[in-house]
Design a protein around this motif. Structure first.
Motif, short mmCIF file in Angstrom:
data_model
loop_
_atom_site.label_atom_id
_atom_site.label_comp_id
_atom_site.label_asym_id
_atom_site.label_seq_id
_atom_site.Cartn_x
_atom_site.Cartn_y
_atom_site.Cartn_z
N ALA A 1 -10.75 -1.61 52.51
CA ALA A 1 -12.21 -2.59 51.74
C ALA A 1 -12.33 -2.26 50.70
O ALA A 1 -13.75 -2.84 50.01
N ALA A 2 -12.27 -0.87 49.42
CA ALA A 2 -12.29 -1.25 48.33
C ALA A 2 -11.43 -2.11 48.08
O ALA A 2 -11.05 -1.46 46.33
N ASP B 1 -10.18 6.70 59.44
CA ASP B 1 -11.16 6.35 58.75
C ASP B 1 -10.24 6.36 56.97
O ASP B 1 -11.83 5.01 55.94
N ASP B 2 -9.79 6.81 56.69
CA ASP B 2 -9.35 6.58 54.88
C ASP B 2 -8.68 5.40 54.91
O ASP B 2 -8.86 5.07 53.52
#
Length: 241
Positions: free
Chosen positions: A114-115, A107-108
């Motif tokens: 994505a960022a 998830d991290d």
């Protein structure tokens, strides 16, 4: 005629071991891909996220099937084996902690990707956790196979139908191309033929396309499959795009 053909329980055990082969190779693939990313090897992060989440879901589905279905059936048939089966269920608690850590790591990684942020930290954490998952799961599966190997052949046909339902209905479907690819991997997987037969006809017919997608995914991860049983997945230099 083989014991597996004569005895549905023996054949069920072969299917059971085939699922374990998928888990072993899948955890190795994910761990090697995380290590490659952490080492700076070109790796398609979205594919790694997808593969890891598929592995997590598949592993949880397998554990749920065992805890809710396999062990109660075998406990009823073999009460003298209850202590060993409880140990296997307790192992799931330990393994689930490592799987949760891997879920957090992926998830991290997904958020950082994505960022447009650096992924070095999540990749290193993922590599560490994924290797732990591989080690813990491998030991658990080995212990599990030793305990249940002598039990499955005596399971009656009606109970075999109940057990098989966990394989057919309990496994997630969104990672079918990984499933087919891992079944066709060079590492032998007993029971792969019957497992494949258990897929609905339209999925069996789509086997070549699913295998093609699997091969594309492995290339996107910057990996190739080893050519010998038990050999590690190694890196390649092909462009994953």
């Amino acid at each position: 005629m083989s014991d597996a053909a004569q005895n549905p329980g023996a054949r069920m055990y072969e299917e059971f071991v085939a699922v374990h082969a998928i888990l072993r190779r899948g955890t190795r693939l994910v761990a090697d891909a995380f290590h490659g990313l952490a080492a700076g090897r070109r790796t398609d992060t979205a594919t790694l996220v997808e593969a890891t989440r598929w592995l997590l879901a598949f592993t949880h589905a397998h554990h749920t099937a065992e805890d809710d279905l396999f062990w109660p059936v075998l406990n009823g048939l073999y009460p003298d084996s209850a202590a060993g089966l409880k140990n296997l269920s307790d192992d799931h608690v330990v393994l689930d902690r490592e799987l949760h850590a891997l879920e957090t790591a992926v998830d991290d990684l997904d958020r950082a990707h994505a960022a447009g942020a650096p992924t070095d930290g999540p990749a290193r954490l993922g590599a560490e956790v994924a290797r732990r998952v591989q080690d813990v799961l491998s030991g658990h599966l080995t212990a599990e196979e030793a305990i249940v190997q002598e039990l499955f052949p005596g399971v009656p046909g009606d109970d075999i139908a109940r057990l098989r339902e966990a394989f057919i209905q309990g496994s997630p479907r969104f990672g079918l191309h990984f499933m087919f690819g891992l079944l066709e991997d060079p590492e032998p997987a007993r029971g792969r033929d019957l497992l494949t037969e258990n897929f609905p006809p339209q999925l069996r017919d789509a086997g070549p396309q699913l295998l093609g997608r699997y091969e594309d995914s492995v290339r996107a991860l910057g990996l190739r499959q080893g050519t010998e049983s038990g050999s590690p997945v190694t890196s390649v230099t092909s462009d994953p795009s």
